[in-house]
Design an enzyme around this catalytic site. Structure first.
Site, short mmCIF file in Angstrom:
data_model
loop_
_atom_site.label_atom_id
_atom_site.label_comp_id
_atom_site.label_asym_id
_atom_site.label_seq_id
_atom_site.Cartn_x
_atom_site.Cartn_y
_atom_site.Cartn_z
N CYS A 150 0.76 -1.37 0.03
CA CYS A 150 -0.18 -0.16 0.01
C CYS A 150 0.85 1.23 0.11
O CYS A 150 0.63 2.03 -0.67
CB CYS A 150 -0.94 0.02 1.02
SG CYS A 150 -2.33 -1.04 1.00
N ILE A 151 1.62 1.49 0.90
CA ILE A 151 2.27 2.72 1.12
C ILE A 151 2.99 3.31 0.18
O ILE A 151 2.98 4.36 -0.25
CB ILE A 151 2.86 2.71 2.52
CG1 ILE A 151 2.13 2.37 3.74
CG2 ILE A 151 3.55 4.20 2.92
CD1 ILE A 151 0.66 3.01 3.69
#
Length: 440
Positions: free
Chosen positions: A275-276
């Site tokens: 995600c990040i």
């Protein structure tokens, strides 16, 4: 509310609704299990035959999904899996859990989502609900995905329903999982949002209804951008305070005693996970369409991407002080996973550190109790195949340096401290005052 929505709500109420989950990875498999354990007939779809075979055998390949629980729902008939996408038309609800990576130029790659949409369109039938869970920029669901689904000849909102509900999986989190994390739900229209919310209420403890799919898409991006920016902030402070001979972690420990107005983030060797390092750039890319700049996102990306180089630079300097070059030095990386206590290597900064050290001519090895072999990596396609080595006093005494990247609990750190000649510590595990230890 129209008739197709009422019919779907009736099926949800009596749990006769049939749910198809497309993509059986870290998001799709736990979600499939959750619905099947609720007694809902669930059919999982994936293009990987190995995953289908594992599910049929009741064997989990995902951390956090128990093999016994998986075997039980397979044996009960509530969970089936297949590579046959012609069966999509058998389902009442289709939940899309496929990857949304970036291209090598940091542009959104929606090919998995749109190709899945085309597969659904081939057999889309009147009365089906389609929900996208893959993280993406606002407008993907009600524009790009809807356009593909409309090729089936059905009218969105009148003959089929479309919504967005972002996944919020956190591998390794012992407190929150698929059924206990609040579920944000937004429909392309009111009916779709209502039906999707009621569907998820079957398996999650709390739903959070928002006004549209775009709000739900933006909410997920905002969550991850918040983390990305704050990770970048503490990483930048680490480099700054290091130049002042100040321990950033002592600073953070002190700041964290304030009972309000401060949220703790700890520095590290970079960012990682599914995600990040990826999701924030979906919004920065989309911002250009509106003649806007997402400056915080781009700056956070620049800082976090540079952190592996900072770590390698600290290691290089420490070796130089001992009269050694990186070239030819035997260097052991501790931990390949992107976070502690999970077997998930996706976008881990360890691979960038490995690649940088390889380019400098280091003799490399690694130890990770959860990752026995280096898997194929999208961002590092030329990474040589490696296997985790046993952590022994003999091995540690023969190397020139240890670089701690991922601080798994299942590692004998006392052994490392006793036997290794030099430790570059990116996770503040070892005592900083020790003569062998250099924090990075």
């Amino acid at each position: 509310m129209n008739q197709i929505a009422r019919d779907l709500l009736a099926k949800i109420e009596d749990t006769s609704v049939r749910v198809g989950v497309i993509g059986l990875g870290y998001v799709g498999l736990p979600l499939s299990l959750a619905f099947a354990e609720r007694g809902v007939v669930t059919l999982g779809f994936d293009i990987d035959p190995a995953k289908i075979e594992a599910i049929h055998g009741g064997k989990s390949y995902i951390d956090g999904v128990d093999s016994d629980a998986l075997a039980a729902v397979v044996a009960s008939g509530h969970l089936e899996s297949t590579v046959d996408f012609d069966r999509l038309g058998e389902m009442d609800a289709l939940l899309i859990c496929v990857p949304t990576p970036l291209t090598r130029h940091r542009e959104p790659d929606l090919s998995f989502v749109l190709n899945t949409g085309r597969e659904i369109a081939r057999s889309l039938k009147r009365g089906q609900l389609v929900v996208l869970e893959s993280t993406t920029y606002p407008g993907t669901t009600d524009r790009e995905l809807r356009e593909v689904l409309d090729e089936a000849g059905l009218v969105c909102g009148e003959e089929y329903l479309l919504a967005f509900s972002p996944e919020r999986e956190d591998p390794g989190n012992q407190k929150y999982g698929t059924t206990t994390i609040p579920k944000v739900v937004g429909g392309v229209d009111v009916a779709a949002g209502t039906v999707a919310e009621e569907l998820y209420k079957l398996v999650v403890a709390e739903t959070v209804r928002v006004s549209s799919a775009r709000v739900a898409e933006a909410a997920k991006l905002t969550e991850n951008i918040f983390r990305a920016v704050n990770i970048a902030l503490v990483n930048e402070l680490k480099v700054l305070y290091d130049s002042m001979e100040i321990d950033v972690r002592e600073v953070i420990d002190a700041a964290a005693t304030k009972p309000f107005g401060f949220m703790r983030f700890d520095p590290g060797p970079g960012w990682g996970g599914h995600c990040i390092p990826v999701d924030p750039f979906y919004l920065s890319w989309k911002a250009r369409e509106y003649d806007q700049q997402a400056r915080f996102i781009e700056l956070a990306g620049t800082i976090n991407v540079e952190m592996p180089k900072y770590v390698v630079g600290k290691l290089q300097g420490a070796l130089n002080e001992r009269g050694k070059a990186v070239h030819g030095s035997r260097i052991l990386l501790l931990g390949l996973a992107y976070k502690k206590n999970v077997a998930d290597p996706r976008e881990s900064p360890a691979f960038e550190i490995l690649e940088l050290l390889h380019e400098l001519g280091a003799d490399l090895s690694y130890h990770d109790p959860l990752i026995g072999e280096t898997p194929p990596m999208r961002s590092w396609p030329d990474m040589p195949k490696m296997s985790s080595v046993a952590l022994t006093p003999e091995l540690l005494s023969q190397i020139d340096a240890v670089c701690l990247v991922t601080d798994h609990d299942e590692v004998d750190y006392e052994l490392v401290l006793d036997a290794a000649p030099l430790i570059v510590d990116t996770r503040a595990i070892f005592p900083p005052e020790h003569e062998k230890v250099l924090r990075a």
